[in-house]
Design a protein around this motif. Structure first.
Motif, PDB file in Angstrom:
ATOM      1  N   ILE A  10       0.842  -1.200   0.000  1.00 11.37           N
ATOM      2  CA  ILE A  10       0.000   0.000   0.000  1.00 11.37           C
ATOM      3  C   ILE A  10       0.875   1.247   0.000  1.00 11.37           C
ATOM      4  CG2 ILE A  10      -1.685   1.344   1.317  1.00 11.37           C
ATOM      5  CD1 ILE A  10      -2.830  -1.335   2.314  1.00 11.37           C
ATOM      6  N   ILE A  13       2.458   1.660  -3.437  1.00  9.47           N
ATOM      7  CA  ILE A  13       1.465   2.078  -4.437  1.00  9.47           C
ATOM      8  C   ILE A  13       1.176   3.569  -4.312  1.00  9.47           C
ATOM      9  CG2 ILE A  13      -0.962   1.874  -5.101  1.00  9.47           C
ATOM     10  CD1 ILE A  13      -0.729  -1.124  -4.272  1.00  9.47           C
ATOM     11  N   LEU A  14       0.924   4.031  -3.073  1.00  6.51           N
ATOM     12  CA  LEU A  14       0.619   5.446  -2.858  1.00  6.51           C
ATOM     13  C   LEU A  14       1.814   6.333  -3.186  1.00  6.51           C
ATOM     14  CD1 LEU A  14      -1.427   5.182   0.470  1.00  6.51           C
ATOM     15  CD2 LEU A  14      -2.312   5.723  -1.792  1.00  6.51           C
ATOM     16  N   VAL A  71      -6.612   6.498  -3.654  1.00  7.02           N
ATOM     17  CA  VAL A  71      -7.502   5.350  -3.448  1.00  7.02           C
ATOM     18  C   VAL A  71      -8.951   5.812  -3.314  1.00  7.02           C
ATOM     19  CG1 VAL A  71      -8.054   3.387  -1.967  1.00  7.02           C
ATOM     20  CG2 VAL A  71      -5.673   4.006  -2.351  1.00  7.02           C
ATOM     21  N   TYR A  82     -12.287  -0.751  -2.009  1.00  2.85           N
ATOM     22  CA  TYR A  82     -10.927  -0.368  -1.590  1.00  2.85           C
ATOM     23  C   TYR A  82      -9.880  -1.243  -2.282  1.00  2.85           C
ATOM     24  CZ  TYR A  82      -7.006   0.560   1.584  1.00  2.85           C
ATOM     25  OH  TYR A  82      -5.781   0.900   2.105  1.00  2.85           O
ATOM     26  N   LEU A  86      -6.948  -0.128  -5.122  1.00  2.00           N
ATOM     27  CA  LEU A  86      -5.520  -0.408  -4.936  1.00  2.00           C
ATOM     28  C   LEU A  86      -4.964  -1.235  -6.091  1.00  2.00           C
ATOM     29  CD1 LEU A  86      -5.250  -1.159  -1.116  1.00  2.00           C
ATOM     30  CD2 LEU A  86      -4.110   0.689  -2.343  1.00  2.00           C
ATOM     31  N   ILE A  97       1.785  -6.442  -6.234  1.00  2.00           N
ATOM     32  CA  ILE A  97       1.149  -6.477  -4.923  1.00  2.00           C
ATOM     33  C   ILE A  97       1.598  -7.694  -4.124  1.00  2.00           C
ATOM     34  CG2 ILE A  97      -1.058  -6.696  -3.717  1.00  2.00           C
ATOM     35  CD1 ILE A  97      -2.358  -5.064  -5.868  1.00  2.00           C
ATOM     36  N   SER A 517      -6.025   6.393   4.460  1.00  7.18           N
ATOM     37  CA  SER A 517      -6.452   5.118   3.860  1.00  7.18           C
ATOM     38  C   SER A 517      -7.041   4.166   4.894  1.00  7.18           C
ATOM     39  CB  SER A 517      -5.268   4.454   3.146  1.00  7.18           C
ATOM     40  OG  SER A 517      -4.281   4.041   4.072  1.00  7.18           O
TER      41      SER A 517
END
Length: 600
Positions: A10, A13-14, A71, A82, A86, A97, A517
């Motif tokens: 996470i 990704i962000l 997101v 959610y 993602l 992931i 998030s």
């Protein structure tokens, strides 16, 4: 817990998501200083109040208060879960992931099913295109479309195709590819009554793509007359779980960039009309999908354009569609012009018979909607009779109602009076009397029903505001969080937020993105609002310290009251009771000292 995306993934990704690029694909953004601004994609507005903070990777609308990170944007804008959001961001950022405990992902079965059908439609579109260009059976269809004036480049660009006249061919072909009968039965490609027969037989095929350019539906144009009851000129895909015809525009994926650059969009009546415009150089043309233009489709283009050009057929149905589209677009505060096709019924016919130059001239000569409507009313009603004047004025009042600017309303009223030789004061009285009657009726209706459009606003208490101040200075927050506990909070919402902060801090993941998030939507909005408005930006360190003192002092005062109550209730009769009393008195004195020290 198995199936959950790991915190490490996470974070990555962000961190690797360009939120400006993500949101900029869905609305026009303009840089002002260090931030980006545009009209909010979540509600109708005329003045940009939607801010994207590139550094903090957050967005916030000062109008409707929508806000969050990448997101939450995808969740709200594309109606994703959610996990889906993602996964989409991971694809964009090329992040693999990783799931907690090395487990396999828990995939939403409905989401997976939609993705499988979209993949099926993409493959089928490619097959239809191949059959058109390479098989003898497709020669008639290819000649048909070339005779309509399309070039091979255009055919390839739009991935146009041909479906075989053998109604069972597609089913046999897909079964060989490993698709099950059950899966194909729900695909929208086959007859419900006769599951092995394709609904598209011997038709010229138009693939319909979503905003991402993925094939999600088809339109099929009849090539030979039939006598089997299936002789409709066009067959269009029905609404499906992955496709809503009222929310998508044909060719929008190819037109979006041009619409953003020109800030104009051309609305056509059908597939061929939009394709003709593209071939003639107007790559900002789109078309509804076998139905009348919808409010959702207008909102889709409004994020990128400020002017709409309407190019519907010149017959009666096309003129009615034009008038309806004018009202829809004006309610969204879009400038509207009408392309009057002088040499033919539609753009495809003009391109074929007269070429791009004639179509270009028609676009250049587009007139404003008020001029178009008044011309039509002049042809419909007599200017010389009171009844004709009144009827024309009543119809034109509907148009004036849609205008968002007082200047536009006044100018349009003056235009009406000039064209029909009306007394301006009398026309204004009729208009405002009518408006007042409509307003009274609307109020009565509103009072008769519960207004379901509002949202419950979160009450921001002192404890919650103190936590917002702590969040505003992330660098100082860990030390403060370690000195607090969940027991220091009386407000349940504040306690919930503190638990999120504590967990992020314990996992060394204390960042604004992670906090947002892990919060529910009720908390996300005020956090983003506070951050975007910079409420604690002046002397943030003092705000953090003051908030800590407030929370600790308030917690100590509650504890002092609690101990005081115990002391008052005690009636010591044994040595143990006396020891307990002494301990309580000492604890109260210690708390008194701490509170006194905090005052200093």
């Amino acid at each position: 817990m198995g199936g959950l995306i790991s915190k490490t993934s996470i974070d990555e990704i962000l961190a690797r998501t360009d939120i400006v690029s993500l949101i900029g694909e869905n609305c026009n953004l303009t840089r002002r200083g260090s931030d980006w601004w545009g009209c909010c994609p979540f509600h109708h507005e005329n003045t940009p109040s939607f801010k994207v903070d590139e550094e903090k990777k957050l967005y916030y609308c000062f109008g409707c208060h929508a806000g969050g990170n990448a997101v939450s944007f995808l969740m709200e804008y594309n109606k994703m879960t959610y996990a889906e959001a993602l996964q989409e961001l991971a694809k964009r950022a090329n992040v693999e992931i990783v799931y907690e405990n090395g487990s396999a992902p828990v995939v939403d079965s409905s989401y997976l099913r939609k993705e499988q059908y979209i993949e099926l439609y993409t493959r089928v579109a490619g097959t239809f295109n191949y059959l058109l260009l390479n098989r003898d059976g497709g020669k008639f269809a290819l000649k048909y479309i070339l005779d309509r004036g399309l070039t091979m480049d255009t055919i390839r660009k739009f991935n146009l195709g041909w479906s075989p006249s053998d109604g069972k061919w597609l089913h046999r072909f897909l079964k060989k590819q490993g698709f099950s009968d059950e899966f194909l039965a729900d695909s929208g490609l086959f007859s419900k009554k006769y599951p092995e027969f394709s609904v598209y037989t011997d038709r010229f095929m138009f693939p319909i793509r979503d905003r991402k350019g993925r094939v999600v539906a088809f339109g099929g144009r009849l090539l030979h007359p039939k006598n089997d009851g299936n002789d409709r000129k066009y067959i269009n895909s029905p609404d499906l779980p992955w496709y809503k015809k009222g929310e998508i525009l044909f060719a929008f994926d190819m037109a979006k960039q041009s619409i953003m650059q020109t800030k104009q969009v051309i609305f056509c009546e059908g597939y061929m009309d939009a394709i003709a415009y593209h071939q003639c150089g107007f790559t900002n043309a789109v078309a509804p999908l076998g139905t009348a233009l919808t409010e959702e489709q207008v909102q889709l283009v409004k994020r990128f354009a400020d002017t709409v050009l309407l190019s519907f057929d010149s017959d009666g149905a096309g003129q009615a569609a034009t008038e309806r589209a004018i009202m829809l677009c004006r309610r969204q505060d879009l400038t509207v012009k009408i392309i009057q096709l002088k040499q033919g019924k539609d753009s495809a016919e003009i391109m074929l018979n007269y070429g791009a130059e004639t179509l270009t001239a028609d676009v250049k000569d587009a007139i404003l909607d008020n001029e178009y409507l008044l011309t039509k009313l002049s042809q419909k009603y007599s200017k010389d009779t009171p009844d004709g004047k009144a009827r024309a004025a009543s119809e034109f009042f509907n148009y004036i109602d849609t205008l968002q600017s007082s200047v536009q309303k006044t100018a349009s009223m003056e235009q009406l009076c000039r064209v029909f030789n009306l007394n301006p004061e009398a026309a204004k009285r009729d208009f405002f009397n009518r408006k007042q009657n409509n307003r009274t009726e609307a109020v009565n209706q509103k009072n008769a029903q519960v207004d379901s459009s509002g949202e419950n606003q979160l009450a921001i208490g002192q404890e919650l505001r103190a936590l917002f101040a702590i969040i505003s200075d992330i660098s100082a927050a860990p030390n403060i969080i370690e000195q607090l506990s969940a027991e220091d909070f009386e407000d349940s919402t504040a306690k919930k937020l503190f638990i999120v902060l504590k967990e992020c801090n314990n996992n060394n993941n204390l960042s604004l993105e992670n906090i947002i998030s892990q919060c529910d939507k009720e908390l996300q909005r005020p956090i983003v609002e506070m951050t975007s408005e910079g409420e604690f930006s002046n002397n943030a360190a003092k705000a953090v310290q003051d908030s800590f003192v407030f929370l600790k002092k308030r917690s100590l005062e509650r504890k002092r009251i609690e101990i005081g109550g115990k002391i008052s209730a005690m009636r010591p009769t044994s040595d143990d009771d006396k020891v307990l009393l002494q301990n309580l008195l000492k604890e109260k004195m210690d708390i008194d000292k701490l509170i006194e020290a905090m005052k200093g």
